[in-house]
Write an enzyme that holds these catalytic residues in place. Sequence first.
Site, PDB file in Angstrom:
ATOM      1  N   LYS A   1      -7.239   1.708  -2.499  1.00  8.94           N
ATOM      2  CA  LYS A   1      -6.899   0.996  -1.255  1.00  8.94           C
ATOM      3  C   LYS A   1      -7.133   1.900  -0.036  1.00  8.94           C
ATOM      4  O   LYS A   1      -7.667   1.475   0.985  1.00  8.94           O
ATOM      5  CB  LYS A   1      -5.436   0.543  -1.342  1.00  8.94           C
ATOM      6  CG  LYS A   1      -4.898  -0.126  -0.117  1.00  8.94           C
ATOM      7  CD  LYS A   1      -5.535  -1.472   0.141  1.00  8.94           C
ATOM      8  CE  LYS A   1      -5.103  -2.014   1.486  1.00  8.94           C
ATOM      9  NZ  LYS A   1      -5.867  -3.191   1.875  1.00  8.94           N
TER      10      LYS A   1
ATOM     11  N   GLU B   1      -5.766  -9.745   7.161  1.00  3.96           N
ATOM     12  CA  GLU B   1      -4.623 -10.355   7.832  1.00  3.96           C
ATOM     13  C   GLU B   1      -5.006 -11.708   8.445  1.00  3.96           C
ATOM     14  O   GLU B   1      -4.189 -12.620   8.533  1.00  3.96           O
ATOM     15  CB  GLU B   1      -4.173  -9.404   8.948  1.00  3.96           C
ATOM     16  CG  GLU B   1      -2.724  -9.494   9.273  1.00  3.96           C
ATOM     17  CD  GLU B   1      -2.313  -8.318  10.145  1.00  3.96           C
ATOM     18  OE1 GLU B   1      -2.768  -7.192   9.889  1.00  3.96           O
ATOM     19  OE2 GLU B   1      -1.530  -8.550  11.074  1.00  3.96           O
TER      20      GLU B   1
ATOM     21  N   GLY C   1     -29.251  16.673   0.930  1.00  2.00           N
ATOM     22  CA  GLY C   1     -30.217  17.724   1.235  1.00  2.00           C
ATOM     23  C   GLY C   1     -31.538  17.084   1.584  1.00  2.00           C
ATOM     24  O   GLY C   1     -31.562  16.107   2.335  1.00  2.00           O
TER      25      GLY C   1
ATOM     26  N   ASN D   1     -18.824   4.186  16.881  1.00  2.00           N
ATOM     27  CA  ASN D   1     -18.260   4.495  18.199  1.00  2.00           C
ATOM     28  C   ASN D   1     -18.762   5.853  18.691  1.00  2.00           C
ATOM     29  O   ASN D   1     -19.015   6.031  19.883  1.00  2.00           O
ATOM     30  CB  ASN D   1     -16.731   4.462  18.154  1.00  2.00           C
ATOM     31  CG  ASN D   1     -16.228   3.025  18.235  1.00  2.00           C
ATOM     32  OD1 ASN D   1     -16.907   2.162  18.794  1.00  2.00           O
ATOM     33  ND2 ASN D   1     -15.064   2.778  17.657  1.00  2.00           N
TER      34      ASN D   1
ATOM     35  N   CYS E   1     -35.113  15.945   5.450  1.00  3.00           N
ATOM     36  CA  CYS E   1     -34.738  15.394   6.760  1.00  3.00           C
ATOM     37  C   CYS E   1     -33.253  15.367   7.099  1.00  3.00           C
ATOM     38  O   CYS E   1     -32.897  15.578   8.261  1.00  3.00           O
ATOM     39  CB  CYS E   1     -35.306  13.994   6.893  1.00  3.00           C
ATOM     40  SG  CYS E   1     -37.103  14.032   6.924  1.00  3.00           S
TER      41      CYS E   1
ATOM     42  N   ASN F   1      -9.910   1.379   2.997  1.00  8.34           N
ATOM     43  CA  ASN F   1      -9.554   1.290   4.417  1.00  8.34           C
ATOM     44  C   ASN F   1     -10.103   2.460   5.231  1.00  8.34           C
ATOM     45  O   ASN F   1     -10.531   2.280   6.371  1.00  8.34           O
ATOM     46  CB  ASN F   1      -8.028   1.200   4.583  1.00  8.34           C
ATOM     47  CG  ASN F   1      -7.552  -0.233   4.394  1.00  8.34           C
ATOM     48  OD1 ASN F   1      -8.361  -1.131   4.193  1.00  8.34           O
ATOM     49  ND2 ASN F   1      -6.257  -0.436   4.447  1.00  8.34           N
TER      50      ASN F   1
ATOM     51  N   THR G   1       0.851  -1.194   0.000  1.00 10.99           N
ATOM     52  CA  THR G   1       0.000   0.000   0.000  1.00 10.99           C
ATOM     53  C   THR G   1       0.891   1.249   0.000  1.00 10.99           C
ATOM     54  O   THR G   1       1.717   1.426   0.886  1.00 10.99           O
ATOM     55  CB  THR G   1      -0.891  -0.021   1.261  1.00 10.99           C
ATOM     56  OG1 THR G   1      -1.605  -1.260   1.276  1.00 10.99           O
ATOM     57  CG2 THR G   1      -1.861   1.136   1.281  1.00 10.99           C
TER      58      THR G   1
HETATM   59  N1  LIG Z   1      -1.387  -7.488   6.143  1.00 18.21           N
HETATM   60  C1  LIG Z   1      -2.474  -7.151   5.479  1.00 18.21           C
HETATM   61  O1  LIG Z   1      -3.588  -7.562   5.819  1.00 18.21           O
HETATM   62  C2  LIG Z   1      -2.361  -6.292   4.265  1.00 18.21           C
HETATM   63  C3  LIG Z   1      -3.446  -6.230   3.382  1.00 18.21           C
HETATM   64  C4  LIG Z   1      -3.332  -5.463   2.241  1.00 18.21           C
HETATM   65  C5  LIG Z   1      -2.172  -4.725   1.999  1.00 18.21           C
HETATM   66  N2  LIG Z   1      -1.135  -4.788   2.894  1.00 18.21           N
HETATM   67  C6  LIG Z   1       0.066  -4.011   2.573  1.00 18.21           C
HETATM   68  O2  LIG Z   1       1.013  -4.917   1.981  1.00 18.21           O
HETATM   69  C7  LIG Z   1       2.340  -4.557   2.344  1.00 18.21           C
HETATM   70  C8  LIG Z   1       3.019  -5.732   3.011  1.00 18.21           C
HETATM   71  O3  LIG Z   1       2.305  -6.045   4.173  1.00 18.21           O
HETATM   72  P1  LIG Z   1       2.467  -7.441   4.921  1.00 18.21           P
HETATM   73  O4  LIG Z   1       1.385  -7.470   5.941  1.00 18.21           O
HETATM   74  O5  LIG Z   1       2.593  -8.566   3.965  1.00 18.21           O
HETATM   75  O6  LIG Z   1       3.867  -7.218   5.658  1.00 18.21           O
HETATM   76  P2  LIG Z   1       4.770  -8.323   6.349  1.00 18.21           P
HETATM   77  O7  LIG Z   1       5.572  -7.628   7.371  1.00 18.21           O
HETATM   78  O8  LIG Z   1       3.923  -9.490   6.760  1.00 18.21           O
HETATM   79  O9  LIG Z   1       5.712  -8.823   5.167  1.00 18.21           O
HETATM   80  C9  LIG Z   1       6.662  -8.029   4.552  1.00 18.21           C
HETATM   81  C10 LIG Z   1       7.871  -8.877   4.241  1.00 18.21           C
HETATM   82  O10 LIG Z   1       8.811  -8.077   3.534  1.00 18.21           O
HETATM   83  C11 LIG Z   1      10.100  -8.470   3.944  1.00 18.21           C
HETATM   84  N3  LIG Z   1      11.086  -7.450   3.592  1.00 18.21           N
HETATM   85  C12 LIG Z   1      11.435  -6.328   4.266  1.00 18.21           C
HETATM   86  N4  LIG Z   1      12.377  -5.651   3.587  1.00 18.21           N
HETATM   87  C13 LIG Z   1      12.600  -6.347   2.465  1.00 18.21           C
HETATM   88  C14 LIG Z   1      13.474  -6.150   1.356  1.00 18.21           C
HETATM   89  N5  LIG Z   1      14.283  -5.095   1.262  1.00 18.21           N
HETATM   90  N6  LIG Z   1      13.454  -7.076   0.366  1.00 18.21           N
HETATM   91  C15 LIG Z   1      12.664  -8.150   0.445  1.00 18.21           C
HETATM   92  N7  LIG Z   1      11.828  -8.393   1.472  1.00 18.21           N
HETATM   93  C16 LIG Z   1      11.796  -7.495   2.462  1.00 18.21           C
HETATM   94  C17 LIG Z   1       9.953  -8.704   5.438  1.00 18.21           C
HETATM   95  O11 LIG Z   1      11.002  -9.506   5.943  1.00 18.21           O
HETATM   96  C18 LIG Z   1       8.579  -9.387   5.490  1.00 18.21           C
HETATM   97  O12 LIG Z   1       8.696 -10.801   5.416  1.00 18.21           O
HETATM   98  C19 LIG Z   1       2.203  -3.301   3.225  1.00 18.21           C
HETATM   99  O13 LIG Z   1       2.301  -2.167   2.416  1.00 18.21           O
HETATM  100  C20 LIG Z   1       0.784  -3.416   3.763  1.00 18.21           C
HETATM  101  O14 LIG Z   1       0.249  -2.169   4.120  1.00 18.21           O
HETATM  102  C21 LIG Z   1      -1.205  -5.561   3.999  1.00 18.21           C
END
Ligand SMILES: NC(=O)c1ccc[n+]([C@@H]2O[C@H](COP(=O)([O-])OP(=O)(O)OC[C@H]3O[C@@H](n4cnc5c(N)ncnc54)[C@H](O)[C@@H]3O)[C@@H](O)[C@H]2O)c1
Length: 321
Positions: free
Chosen positions: A192, A143, A245, A207, A248, A196, A106
């Site tokens: 995205k 997640e 508008g 809330n 109500c 969110n 993201t």
């Molecule tokens: N977790 C979610 O539910 C979710 C959903 C949609 C989007 N995202 C977005 O996706 C992206 C990744 O999120 P995530 O939850 O998978 O993160 P994560 O921390 O689970 O995974 C990221 C991975 O990248 C690796 N990494 C770090 N530096 C690196 C490099 N230089 N080269 C190669 N690998 C490297 C880390 O070791 C880690 O394993 C973020 O931008 C997040 O906002 C996450």
Amino acid sequence: MKTANIGIIGSGIVGSATGKGLKDLGNNVSFYDIDISKIEDLKKQGLQATTDLESVVKNSEIFFICVPTPDNNRKIDLGIMESAVSELSKECRKKPDYFLLVVKSTVIPTTTENIIIPLIEKYSNKKVGNDLGVCFNPEFLRESNPYEDFKNPDRIVIGEYDKKSGDVLEQLYLPFKCPIIRTNLRTAEMTKYANNCFYATKISFFNEIHLMCKEIGIDSNIIRKVVQMDKFYKNHPWEHGHSFGGKCLPKDLNAIIAFFDQYNIHDPMLLKAVRKVNEDICTLNAAEVESSQQAALHPPEKELFFGNHDFVYKSHRAEDY
Ligand SMILES: NC(=O)c1ccc[n+]([C@@H]2O[C@H](COP(=O)([O-])OP(=O)(O)OC[C@H]3O[C@@H](n4cnc5c(N)ncnc54)[C@H](O)[C@@H]3O)[C@@H](O)[C@H]2O)c1
């Protein structure tokens, strides 16, 4: 469907779900991560995984960048993304054929255009559009259930640098039976955030209702259930571009804000913000009507161009102004 050789850069939650999902469709997938424990774990699952970037680059033609973009002092920190893209691009210097980089992490709107593409071109010594394609492809998985969510999307958004980039990525997603929305890079980036922010707003809205109810002895669970049962709810909130508008909505919003203000019980901040946004869009729309009437009377001598590249140029070189 033609199978592709895919490299996953960053094999955490998003990267491993993406890689596993695309492998299930028959593609060859190599996982790369700097964290050896992630790689060992993937290997134990019988997947092709390594900490050797060079080998992944050599064997892949589509790369998904799934590295973290964490919060730092309430702002996005692109440090990890920048270093991952730079390292990947350096390795890509030697690639003889066209390949595609897909940003899945993201990132805020305009990041792919203004930060990621310049880094790719600088470190790969290649030209985006000629030697390689670039897409931004947001991930909407949760997640708690990443693999199943990746495999069952309700829509896929492809933000494309150019048509060729989008065509290559769309090929990969064709087996998914859901709408595929193709758009430009910054629109895809914004989808995205809108998604969110909508969830966040919805929770904060209830809330706020909860805090208001609590102050005057009302069970907010009953309120939530009743609102949720509203049959108009699904269609009504998706309208935008004009103010609300009618008889109500403005009247009732004013009344409930005034009631809580009068007794100083709970400050309904979100409802006040809702009113302010409505007033702002009203003012803006009135100004637009006024200026379109003026334009009809005095047509401009020359059309101004505010296309993508013009904006990129301007936002990149603020010192010119
Ligand atoms: N977790 C979610 O539910 C979710 C959903 C949609 C989007 N995202 C977005 O996706 C992206 C990744 O999120 P995530 O939850 O998978 O993160 P994560 O921390 O689970 O995974 C990221 C991975 O990248 C690796 N990494 C770090 N530096 C690196 C490099 N230089 N080269 C190669 N690998 C490297 C880390 O070791 C880690 O394993 C973020 O931008 C997040 O906002 C996450």
